[in-house]
Design a protein around this motif. Structure first.
Motif, PDB file in Angstrom:
ATOM      1  N   ALA A  78      12.522 -24.544 -18.359  1.00 48.75           N
ATOM      2  CA  ALA A  78      11.660 -23.744 -16.557  1.00 48.75           C
ATOM      3  C   ALA A  78      10.847 -23.605 -17.277  1.00 48.75           C
ATOM      4  O   ALA A  78       9.772 -23.450 -16.606  1.00 48.75           O
ATOM      5  N   GLY A  79      10.125 -23.318 -18.357  1.00 51.95           N
ATOM      6  CA  GLY A  79       8.759 -22.873 -19.429  1.00 51.95           C
ATOM      7  C   GLY A  79       8.057 -24.990 -18.716  1.00 51.95           C
ATOM      8  O   GLY A  79       6.724 -24.164 -17.785  1.00 51.95           O
ATOM      9  N   GLY A  80       8.664 -25.633 -19.020  1.00 53.52           N
ATOM     10  CA  GLY A  80       7.837 -26.374 -18.762  1.00 53.52           C
ATOM     11  C   GLY A  80       7.482 -26.758 -16.933  1.00 53.52           C
ATOM     12  O   GLY A  80       6.176 -27.173 -16.541  1.00 53.52           O
ATOM     13  N   ALA A  81       8.668 -26.213 -16.181  1.00 56.01           N
ATOM     14  CA  ALA A  81       9.078 -26.505 -14.624  1.00 56.01           C
ATOM     15  C   ALA A  81       7.695 -25.571 -13.757  1.00 56.01           C
ATOM     16  O   ALA A  81       7.068 -25.874 -13.594  1.00 56.01           O
ATOM     17  N   GLY A  82       7.388 -24.219 -14.961  1.00 59.25           N
ATOM     18  CA  GLY A  82       6.142 -23.301 -14.356  1.00 59.25           C
ATOM     19  C   GLY A  82       5.334 -23.929 -14.133  1.00 59.25           C
ATOM     20  O   GLY A  82       3.765 -23.705 -13.457  1.00 59.25           O
ATOM     21  N   MET A  83       4.865 -24.432 -15.445  1.00 67.10           N
ATOM     22  CA  MET A  83       3.476 -24.843 -15.497  1.00 67.10           C
ATOM     23  C   MET A  83       3.106 -25.843 -15.304  1.00 67.10           C
ATOM     24  O   MET A  83       2.102 -25.733 -14.677  1.00 67.10           O
ATOM     25  N   LEU A  84       4.239 -26.714 -15.126  1.00 72.76           N
ATOM     26  CA  LEU A  84       3.941 -28.117 -13.647  1.00 72.76           C
ATOM     27  C   LEU A  84       3.722 -27.144 -12.668  1.00 72.76           C
ATOM     28  O   LEU A  84       2.605 -27.926 -11.892  1.00 72.76           O
ATOM     29  N   LEU A  85       4.554 -26.424 -11.878  1.00 75.54           N
ATOM     30  CA  LEU A  85       4.053 -26.044 -10.301  1.00 75.54           C
ATOM     31  C   LEU A  85       2.784 -25.005 -10.903  1.00 75.54           C
ATOM     32  O   LEU A  85       2.087 -25.251  -9.307  1.00 75.54           O
ATOM     33  N   ALA A  86       1.999 -24.468 -11.481  1.00 78.99           N
ATOM     34  CA  ALA A  86       1.254 -23.872 -11.759  1.00 78.99           C
ATOM     35  C   ALA A  86       0.257 -24.869 -11.986  1.00 78.99           C
ATOM     36  O   ALA A  86      -0.774 -24.883 -11.347  1.00 78.99           O
ATOM     37  N   GLN A  87       0.494 -26.123 -12.592  1.00 77.22           N
ATOM     38  CA  GLN A  87      -0.752 -27.158 -12.326  1.00 77.22           C
ATOM     39  C   GLN A  87      -1.100 -26.836 -10.906  1.00 77.22           C
ATOM     40  O   GLN A  87      -2.043 -27.686 -10.161  1.00 77.22           O
ATOM     41  N   LEU A  88       0.202 -27.179  -9.848  1.00 69.72           N
ATOM     42  CA  LEU A  88       0.330 -27.998  -8.357  1.00 69.72           C
ATOM     43  C   LEU A  88      -0.425 -26.774  -8.250  1.00 69.72           C
ATOM     44  O   LEU A  88      -1.311 -27.493  -6.999  1.00 69.72           O
ATOM     45  N   VAL A  89      -0.728 -25.888  -7.566  1.00 67.34           N
ATOM     46  CA  VAL A  89      -1.106 -24.994  -7.247  1.00 67.34           C
ATOM     47  C   VAL A  89      -2.927 -24.530  -7.205  1.00 67.34           C
ATOM     48  O   VAL A  89      -2.954 -24.564  -6.358  1.00 67.34           O
ATOM     49  N   PHE A  90      -3.067 -25.026  -8.430  1.00 59.91           N
ATOM     50  CA  PHE A  90      -4.515 -24.321  -9.183  1.00 59.91           C
ATOM     51  C   PHE A  90      -4.893 -25.836  -8.717  1.00 59.91           C
ATOM     52  O   PHE A  90      -6.211 -25.777  -8.933  1.00 59.91           O
ATOM     53  N   ARG A  91      -4.488 -27.405  -8.807  1.00 56.87           N
ATOM     54  CA  ARG A  91      -5.835 -27.898  -9.341  1.00 56.87           C
ATOM     55  C   ARG A  91      -6.369 -28.298  -7.799  1.00 56.87           C
ATOM     56  O   ARG A  91      -7.465 -28.933  -8.402  1.00 56.87           O
ATOM     57  N   PRO A  92      -5.398 -27.718  -6.809  1.00 58.98           N
ATOM     58  CA  PRO A  92      -6.854 -28.262  -5.378  1.00 58.98           C
ATOM     59  C   PRO A  92      -7.926 -27.361  -5.552  1.00 58.98           C
ATOM     60  O   PRO A  92      -9.013 -27.976  -5.334  1.00 58.98           O
ATOM     61  N   VAL A  93      -7.145 -26.252  -5.759  1.00 56.31           N
ATOM     62  CA  VAL A  93      -8.803 -24.994  -5.648  1.00 56.31           C
ATOM     63  C   VAL A  93      -9.497 -25.269  -6.564  1.00 56.31           C
ATOM     64  O   VAL A  93     -10.829 -25.498  -6.655  1.00 56.31           O
ATOM     65  N   GLN A  94      -9.712 -26.156  -8.285  1.00 54.75           N
ATOM     66  CA  GLN A  94     -10.773 -26.669  -8.896  1.00 54.75           C
ATOM     67  C   GLN A  94     -10.738 -27.719  -8.047  1.00 54.75           C
ATOM     68  O   GLN A  94     -12.310 -27.909  -8.845  1.00 54.75           O
ATOM     69  N   ARG A  95     -10.481 -29.014  -8.152  1.00 48.32           N
ATOM     70  CA  ARG A  95     -10.855 -29.763  -7.615  1.00 48.32           C
ATOM     71  C   ARG A  95     -12.432 -29.546  -6.123  1.00 48.32           C
ATOM     72  O   ARG A  95     -13.005 -30.262  -6.059  1.00 48.32           O
TER      73      ARG A  95
END
Length: 179
Positions: free
Chosen positions: A54-71
């Motif tokens: 669950a921790g790994g999935a949550g971190m992956l989900l956070a990256q998927l959400v925040f990566r477009p904003v950062q790019r």
């Protein structure tokens, strides 16, 4: 005439939350609340595995959400010729610590301004490095300086300078410094 501050695109509130790891703390709190009731019903080891997954999935989900904003923010900076980097004097007897900040490439010079903290806004004065030209090949950057980035040594009017940044930023630097 005093040099103006570099004006990188400010981080939005979602990126600031991610930088502060508030999404990670929220995930830990939710999973921790679920651990104790589950541990009584299915046991310690299955709960531990569930917690890690669950921790790994949550971190992956956070990256998927925040990566477009950062790019989007990085692309906006690139249109202005600004990029995040780390720099230090390469010709010092014992090379100093890396200074994290933003650089801007202009005709015949490189501007650098440090940032407050690892993800803060610009702070301090703008340092001007006249006539930057490559002094060696692009190599892998030290992980502590710029994780996953590249580094280059530059001859400048102020001596040798090591600069660590993303590969595309260094391509922008070497392409524009030749203008």
């Amino acid at each position: 005439m005093p040099q103006q501050d570099l004006a990188p695109t400010p981080r939005g509130w979602p990126e600031k939350l991610h930088d502060a790891n508030l999404d990670g703390y929220l995930l830990i709190a939710v999973v921790a609340l679920a651990v104790f009731p589950l541990q009584e019903s299915i046991g310690f080891w299955p709960v531990l595995v569930l917690f890690v997954v669950a921790g790994g999935a949550g971190m992956l989900l956070a990256q998927l959400v925040f990566r477009p904003v950062q790019r989007k923010r990085i692309a906006s900076d690139a249109r202005q010729g600004i990029f995040e980097c780390a720099q230090r004097a390469a010709d010092a007897p014992a090379p100093g610590k890396w200074a994290f900040g933003y650089a801007k490439v202009e005709r015949g010079r490189l501007l650098f301004q440090a940032k407050a903290g690892f993800s803060g806004s610009v702070a301090g004065r703008v340092e001007v490095y006249p006539d930057p030209r490559p002094a060696g090949p692009v190599v892998k950057a030290p992980w502590l300086a710029f994780p996953g980035g590249k580094a280059i040594t530059l001859h400048t009017g102020r001596g040798l300078l090591e600069l660590a940044a993303s590969a595309t930023s260094l391509e922008m630097l070497t392409g524009r410094s030749a203008d």
